[in-house]
Design a protein around this motif. Structure first.
Motif, PDB file in Angstrom:
ATOM      1  N   HIS A  15       0.863  -1.059   0.080  1.00  0.00           N
ATOM      2  CA  HIS A  15      -0.131  -0.140   0.131  1.00  0.00           C
ATOM      3  C   HIS A  15       0.498   1.605  -0.309  1.00  0.00           C
ATOM      4  CE1 HIS A  15      -3.514   2.267   0.722  1.00  0.00           C
ATOM      5  NE2 HIS A  15      -2.844   3.071   1.866  1.00  0.00           N
ATOM      6  N   ASP A  16       1.895   1.121   0.508  1.00  0.00           N
ATOM      7  CA  ASP A  16       2.663   2.345   0.606  1.00  0.00           C
ATOM      8  C   ASP A  16       3.261   2.203  -0.585  1.00  0.00           C
ATOM      9  OD1 ASP A  16       4.344   4.405   2.261  1.00  0.00           O
ATOM     10  OD2 ASP A  16       5.664   2.883   2.232  1.00  0.00           O
ATOM     11  N   ARG A  17       3.328   1.569  -1.188  1.00  0.00           N
ATOM     12  CA  ARG A  17       4.951   1.814  -2.601  1.00  0.00           C
ATOM     13  C   ARG A  17       3.671   2.172  -3.875  1.00  0.00           C
ATOM     14  NH1 ARG A  17       6.282  -3.981  -4.401  1.00  0.00           N
ATOM     15  NH2 ARG A  17       8.152  -3.647  -2.532  1.00  0.00           N
ATOM     16  N   LYS A  18       2.470   1.642  -4.016  1.00  0.00           N
ATOM     17  CA  LYS A  18       1.843   2.496  -3.984  1.00  0.00           C
ATOM     18  C   LYS A  18       0.750   4.453  -3.881  1.00  0.00           C
ATOM     19  CE  LYS A  18      -1.334  -2.146  -5.191  1.00  0.00           C
ATOM     20  NZ  LYS A  18      -3.123  -2.323  -5.498  1.00  0.00           N
ATOM     21  N   ILE A  19       0.836   4.332  -2.612  1.00  0.00           N
ATOM     22  CA  ILE A  19       0.607   5.716  -2.103  1.00  0.00           C
ATOM     23  C   ILE A  19       1.674   6.169  -3.157  1.00  0.00           C
ATOM     24  CG2 ILE A  19       0.659   7.486  -0.109  1.00  0.00           C
ATOM     25  CD1 ILE A  19      -2.199   5.771  -0.904  1.00  0.00           C
ATOM     26  N   LYS A  20       3.186   6.173  -2.816  1.00  0.00           N
ATOM     27  CA  LYS A  20       3.981   6.929  -2.952  1.00  0.00           C
ATOM     28  C   LYS A  20       4.004   6.942  -4.734  1.00  0.00           C
ATOM     29  CE  LYS A  20       6.975   6.255   0.914  1.00  0.00           C
ATOM     30  NZ  LYS A  20       8.082   5.492   1.471  1.00  0.00           N
ATOM     31  N   ALA A  21       3.540   5.698  -5.626  1.00  0.00           N
ATOM     32  CA  ALA A  21       3.591   6.148  -6.588  1.00  0.00           C
ATOM     33  C   ALA A  21       2.790   7.242  -7.598  1.00  0.00           C
ATOM     34  CB  ALA A  21       3.525   4.891  -7.507  1.00  0.00           C
ATOM     35  N   GLN A  22       1.900   7.344  -6.778  1.00  0.00           N
ATOM     36  CA  GLN A  22       0.217   8.042  -6.561  1.00  0.00           C
ATOM     37  C   GLN A  22       0.627   9.803  -6.527  1.00  0.00           C
ATOM     38  OE1 GLN A  22      -2.841   6.772  -4.757  1.00  0.00           O
ATOM     39  NE2 GLN A  22      -4.204   5.508  -5.955  1.00  0.00           N
ATOM     40  N   GLU A  23       1.510   9.765  -5.309  1.00  0.00           N
ATOM     41  CA  GLU A  23       2.287  11.071  -5.193  1.00  0.00           C
ATOM     42  C   GLU A  23       2.809  11.644  -6.243  1.00  0.00           C
ATOM     43  OE1 GLU A  23       3.571  10.622  -0.856  1.00  0.00           O
ATOM     44  OE2 GLU A  23       1.691  10.549  -0.351  1.00  0.00           O
ATOM     45  N   LYS A  24       3.982  10.676  -6.522  1.00  0.00           N
ATOM     46  CA  LYS A  24       4.845  11.066  -7.615  1.00  0.00           C
ATOM     47  C   LYS A  24       4.003  11.749  -8.826  1.00  0.00           C
ATOM     48  CE  LYS A  24       8.884   9.616 -10.028  1.00  0.00           C
ATOM     49  NZ  LYS A  24       8.780  10.298 -11.080  1.00  0.00           N
ATOM     50  N   LEU A  25       2.853  10.884  -9.483  1.00  0.00           N
ATOM     51  CA  LEU A  25       2.143  10.856 -10.113  1.00  0.00           C
ATOM     52  C   LEU A  25       1.678  12.533 -10.078  1.00  0.00           C
ATOM     53  CD1 LEU A  25       0.287   8.330 -11.166  1.00  0.00           C
ATOM     54  CD2 LEU A  25       2.431   9.050 -13.369  1.00  0.00           C
ATOM     55  N   ILE A  26       0.632  12.931  -8.539  1.00  0.00           N
ATOM     56  CA  ILE A  26       0.105  13.869  -8.559  1.00  0.00           C
ATOM     57  C   ILE A  26       1.721  15.556  -8.795  1.00  0.00           C
ATOM     58  CG2 ILE A  26      -0.980  14.957  -7.121  1.00  0.00           C
ATOM     59  CD1 ILE A  26      -2.049  12.572  -6.516  1.00  0.00           C
ATOM     60  N   ASN A  27       2.200  14.920  -8.083  1.00  0.00           N
ATOM     61  CA  ASN A  27       3.401  16.208  -7.742  1.00  0.00           C
ATOM     62  C   ASN A  27       4.074  16.137  -9.416  1.00  0.00           C
ATOM     63  OD1 ASN A  27       3.692  16.327  -5.090  1.00  0.00           O
ATOM     64  ND2 ASN A  27       4.939  14.792  -5.278  1.00  0.00           N
ATOM     65  N   ASP A  28       3.989  15.106 -10.162  1.00  0.00           N
ATOM     66  CA  ASP A  28       4.700  15.903 -11.702  1.00  0.00           C
ATOM     67  C   ASP A  28       3.652  16.230 -12.000  1.00  0.00           C
ATOM     68  OD1 ASP A  28       6.883  13.832 -11.513  1.00  0.00           O
ATOM     69  OD2 ASP A  28       5.922  12.360 -12.477  1.00  0.00           O
ATOM     70  N   TYR A  29       2.391  15.807 -12.171  1.00  0.00           N
ATOM     71  CA  TYR A  29       0.839  16.675 -13.273  1.00  0.00           C
ATOM     72  C   TYR A  29       0.873  18.330 -12.355  1.00  0.00           C
ATOM     73  CZ  TYR A  29      -3.641  17.920 -14.009  1.00  0.00           C
ATOM     74  OH  TYR A  29      -4.335  18.723 -14.380  1.00  0.00           O
ATOM     75  N   GLN A  30       1.733  18.806 -11.490  1.00  0.00           N
ATOM     76  CA  GLN A  30       1.743  19.581 -10.772  1.00  0.00           C
ATOM     77  C   GLN A  30       2.502  21.010 -10.854  1.00  0.00           C
ATOM     78  OE1 GLN A  30       1.095  18.878  -6.355  1.00  0.00           O
ATOM     79  NE2 GLN A  30      -1.069  19.840  -6.352  1.00  0.00           N
ATOM     80  N   LEU A  31       3.554  19.863 -11.393  1.00  0.00           N
ATOM     81  CA  LEU A  31       4.971  20.718 -11.957  1.00  0.00           C
ATOM     82  C   LEU A  31       4.617  20.905 -13.050  1.00  0.00           C
ATOM     83  CD1 LEU A  31       7.823  18.430 -10.607  1.00  0.00           C
ATOM     84  CD2 LEU A  31       6.899  21.135  -9.637  1.00  0.00           C
ATOM     85  N   ASP A  32       4.574  20.218 -14.405  1.00  0.00           N
ATOM     86  CA  ASP A  32       3.577  20.371 -15.585  1.00  0.00           C
ATOM     87  C   ASP A  32       2.813  21.198 -15.660  1.00  0.00           C
ATOM     88  OD1 ASP A  32       5.025  17.952 -16.222  1.00  0.00           O
ATOM     89  OD2 ASP A  32       3.922  16.638 -16.600  1.00  0.00           O
ATOM     90  N   LYS A  33       1.440  21.917 -14.886  1.00  0.00           N
ATOM     91  CA  LYS A  33       0.614  22.558 -14.764  1.00  0.00           C
ATOM     92  C   LYS A  33       1.580  23.799 -14.561  1.00  0.00           C
ATOM     93  CE  LYS A  33      -3.132  22.018 -15.041  1.00  0.00           C
ATOM     94  NZ  LYS A  33      -4.386  22.418 -15.883  1.00  0.00           N
ATOM     95  N   ILE A  34       2.197  24.127 -13.624  1.00  0.00           N
ATOM     96  CA  ILE A  34       2.966  25.542 -13.241  1.00  0.00           C
ATOM     97  C   ILE A  34       3.463  26.012 -14.786  1.00  0.00           C
ATOM     98  CG2 ILE A  34       4.577  26.228 -11.901  1.00  0.00           C
ATOM     99  CD1 ILE A  34       4.140  24.142  -9.682  1.00  0.00           C
ATOM    100  N   GLU A  35       4.323  24.996 -15.004  1.00  0.00           N
ATOM    101  CA  GLU A  35       5.327  24.926 -16.022  1.00  0.00           C
ATOM    102  C   GLU A  35       4.140  25.398 -17.335  1.00  0.00           C
ATOM    103  OE1 GLU A  35       8.842  25.703 -18.010  1.00  0.00           O
ATOM    104  OE2 GLU A  35       8.663  25.143 -15.800  1.00  0.00           O
ATOM    105  N   GLU A  36       3.771  25.037 -17.501  1.00  0.00           N
ATOM    106  CA  GLU A  36       2.266  25.465 -18.607  1.00  0.00           C
ATOM    107  C   GLU A  36       1.484  26.517 -18.176  1.00  0.00           C
ATOM    108  OE1 GLU A  36      -2.336  23.641 -19.777  1.00  0.00           O
ATOM    109  OE2 GLU A  36      -0.506  22.447 -19.951  1.00  0.00           O
ATOM    110  N   GLU A  37       1.494  26.744 -17.100  1.00  0.00           N
ATOM    111  CA  GLU A  37       0.605  28.457 -16.880  1.00  0.00           C
ATOM    112  C   GLU A  37       2.059  29.456 -17.109  1.00  0.00           C
ATOM    113  OE1 GLU A  37      -1.019  31.203 -15.684  1.00  0.00           O
ATOM    114  OE2 GLU A  37      -1.633  28.721 -16.055  1.00  0.00           O
ATOM    115  N   LYS A  38       3.403  28.898 -16.579  1.00  0.00           N
ATOM    116  CA  LYS A  38       4.456  30.000 -16.861  1.00  0.00           C
ATOM    117  C   LYS A  38       5.096  30.182 -18.205  1.00  0.00           C
ATOM    118  CE  LYS A  38       7.510  29.202 -12.899  1.00  0.00           C
ATOM    119  NZ  LYS A  38       9.574  28.629 -13.124  1.00  0.00           N
ATOM    120  N   ASN A  39       4.592  29.204 -18.997  1.00  0.00           N
ATOM    121  CA  ASN A  39       4.998  29.392 -21.097  1.00  0.00           C
ATOM    122  C   ASN A  39       3.868  30.229 -20.928  1.00  0.00           C
ATOM    123  OD1 ASN A  39       6.708  28.652 -21.219  1.00  0.00           O
ATOM    124  ND2 ASN A  39       6.088  25.820 -21.252  1.00  0.00           N
TER     125      ASN A  39
END
Length: 149
Positions: free
Chosen positions: A27-51
């Motif tokens: 379960h911890d491994r799945k949670i960490k994988a989901q957190e990584k996906l969410i963090n990557d998505y948020q970083l992409d959204k921030i970069e897109e907004e900057k552009n």
């Protein structure tokens, strides 16, 4: 204290602890994988907004007036300043407009430039043109468009 490995309750307790530990790790491994996906998505959204904040979006629309008078409105709907705005009308008839304000040095966010068009017998049904501009993200941005007169 003496551990009796033959005692069924002890064996069940060990199995329960190991099962809980195994479930927790998966379960911890799945949670960490989901957190990584969410963090990557948020970083992409921030970069897109900057552009998006660095890009101008220049478009045109036609405003119909009375008796053959039209206004071609070129406007910046982006979030950045458009510089060196150029309007290139394809197959441009000389008699179509009176004054051409292009190239225009700076077109701020939500500003526009109007080009008066005077129609008469024999005027084309539509005009095609390209709008070129520079902004913080790139030079020679281009948008092609056709408007019906």
């Amino acid at each position: 204290m003496n551990i009796n490995w033959q005692d069924p309750s002890f064996l069940l307790s060990v199995i329960a602890v190991l099962g809980t530990l195994f479930t927790y790790l998966i379960h911890d491994r799945k949670i960490k994988a989901q957190e990584k996906l969410i963090n990557d998505y948020q970083l992409d959204k921030i970069e897109e907004e900057k552009n998006r904040k660095r890009q101008a979006t220049v478009r045109a629309s036609l405003i119909k007036g009375n008796k053959g008078h039209r206004i071609l409105r070129v406007y910046n709907k982006g979030q950045a300043i458009a510089k060196n705005v150029r309007l290139i009308i394809k197959d441009e008839p000389d008699y179509l407009y009176s004054t051409n304000p292009f190239p225009f040095p700076v077109l701020n966010e939500h500003e526009n430039i109007d080009l008066d068009i005077h129609l008469h017998m024999g005027s084309p049904d539509n005009i095609s043109f390209e709008i070129l501009w520079d902004d913080e993200s790139a030079t020679d941005n281009k948008h092609s468009q056709i408007v019906q007169l």
